[in-house]
Scaffold this active site. Structure first.
Site, PDB file in Angstrom:
ATOM      1  N   SER A  32      -0.912  -9.068   3.076  1.00 48.47           N
ATOM      2  CA  SER A  32       0.263  -8.323   2.652  1.00 48.47           C
ATOM      3  C   SER A  32       1.338  -8.372   3.737  1.00 48.47           C
ATOM      4  O   SER A  32       1.835  -9.438   4.065  1.00 48.47           O
ATOM      5  CB  SER A  32      -0.142  -6.897   2.282  1.00 48.47           C
ATOM      6  N   ASP A  47      -2.631  -8.247  -9.001  1.00 54.01           N
ATOM      7  CA  ASP A  47      -2.083  -7.477  -7.876  1.00 54.01           C
ATOM      8  C   ASP A  47      -0.904  -6.649  -8.375  1.00 54.01           C
ATOM      9  O   ASP A  47       0.054  -7.191  -8.928  1.00 54.01           O
ATOM     10  CB  ASP A  47      -1.624  -8.467  -6.800  1.00 54.01           C
ATOM     11  N   HIS A  82      -4.882  -6.195  -4.987  1.00 55.19           N
ATOM     12  CA  HIS A  82      -4.327  -6.233  -3.633  1.00 55.19           C
ATOM     13  C   HIS A  82      -5.300  -5.691  -2.587  1.00 55.19           C
ATOM     14  O   HIS A  82      -4.964  -5.611  -1.414  1.00 55.19           O
ATOM     15  CB  HIS A  82      -3.040  -5.385  -3.620  1.00 55.19           C
TER      16      HIS A  82
END
Length: 290
Positions: free
Chosen positions: A156, A236, A269
């Site tokens: 991320s 995600d 995620h």
């Protein structure tokens, strides 16, 4: 095994045996960030015999140096491959270090975005780019059985950091990988907030920390681009708005960069996603480390 014998300012906070290696946590005073910083390290069994290469892992928003160590399940494969894992924190911390005034999770503490801030009050402490590229490796390589063969990876916000740092310093990293990276921060809400706060209104500074821009401008660089592996889950909740994956795919297809960008069906995620594919990423790095 003794650690940092010539660096009395480095404190060993925790030590655990895992897969024949050592999971360690240290604290030191950073001259770059002007505060005390924690970082975690996994040393594989091979480190008892000599220096080993390292994969530097950059974590995402709200994380510390401990998330990856406890959730990713990376130590088993790192022990097999003889890889050290170096895991820094995601921002400066401590008394006096400024935070987001509203306590938001996407700016300030836990959200350093791996940039060198230029704006007050952030400029005094938020120099994460220099910390990751220069100060931490110098400290690690002087005090631990870790050599200068480095790879870099992240998730991320940390995926953004890994791509930017790897692309801007290709002579220092043999390979780059990322999970769910923020690849075009100049065009997403997370990036615009972070960059305007840390870097101010000059968008030419923003572009220096955008992987899509850096990949597009690769022909002006003096070094080859390292091998790149990116995994993105198609379930995600931050894709595509914050992560902007298609922007990097477009540039990759228009150039000869050769990044391998994979979509993984049904993955989100979370660290469940990272744990599912971390073995492939570590084997990718092991095959490229020199």
């Amino acid at each position: 095994m003794a650690f940092f014998t010539e660096h009395s300012a480095v404190e060993l906070k925790d030590e655990k045996k895992v897969f024949g290696g050592q999971q360690l946590r240290f604290r030191h005073t950073s001259s770059v960030l002007q505060c005390d910083m924690d970082f975690s390290v996994f040393l594989p069994p091979q480190a008892k015999l000599g220096q080993v290469p390292a994969v530097y892992w950059l974590s995402g928003l709200t994380c510390t140096d401990e998330n990856f160590s406890s959730k990713a399940g990376a130590q088993r494969v790192a022990a097999e491959l003889g890889l050290a894992l170096i895991i820094p924190d995601t921002s400066p911390r401590g008394e006096g270090v400024p935070d987001d005034l509203d306590g938001a999770y996407d700016f300030g503490l836990g959200a350093g975005f791996y940039v060198n801030a230029t704006e007050k009050p952030w400029v005094k402490y938020y120099q994460m780019y220099d910390y990751i590229v220069h100060e931490l490796p110098k400290l690690v390589e002087a005090g631990l059985p870790v050599n200068q063969a480095r790879a870099i990876s992240g998730h991320s916000m940390g995926g953004h950091g890994a791509l930017v740092i790897g692309l801007r310093n290709s002579e220092r990293y043999s390979s780059i990988s990322a999970f769910s990276p923020i690849v075009n921060p100049i065009n997403c809400a997370w990036g615009k907030k972070a960059f305007s706060g840390y870097l101010g209104a000059d968008e030419s500074l923003w572009r220096q920390y955008d992987a899509t821009v850096l990949l597009q401008e690769r022909d002006s660089r003096s070094h080859d681009i390292p091998p790149i592996l990116i995994d993105q889950g198609d379930a995600d909740n931050f894709y595509p708005d914050q992560l902007q994956t298609e922007a990097l795919i477009t540039v990759n297809n228009e150039t000869s960069a050769g990044a391998k960008i994979r979509f993984q069906e049904g993955y989100d995620h979370s660290y469940y996603f990272i744990a599912s594919f971390i073995e492939e990423h570590l084997r990718f790095h092991a095959s490229n480390l020199r």
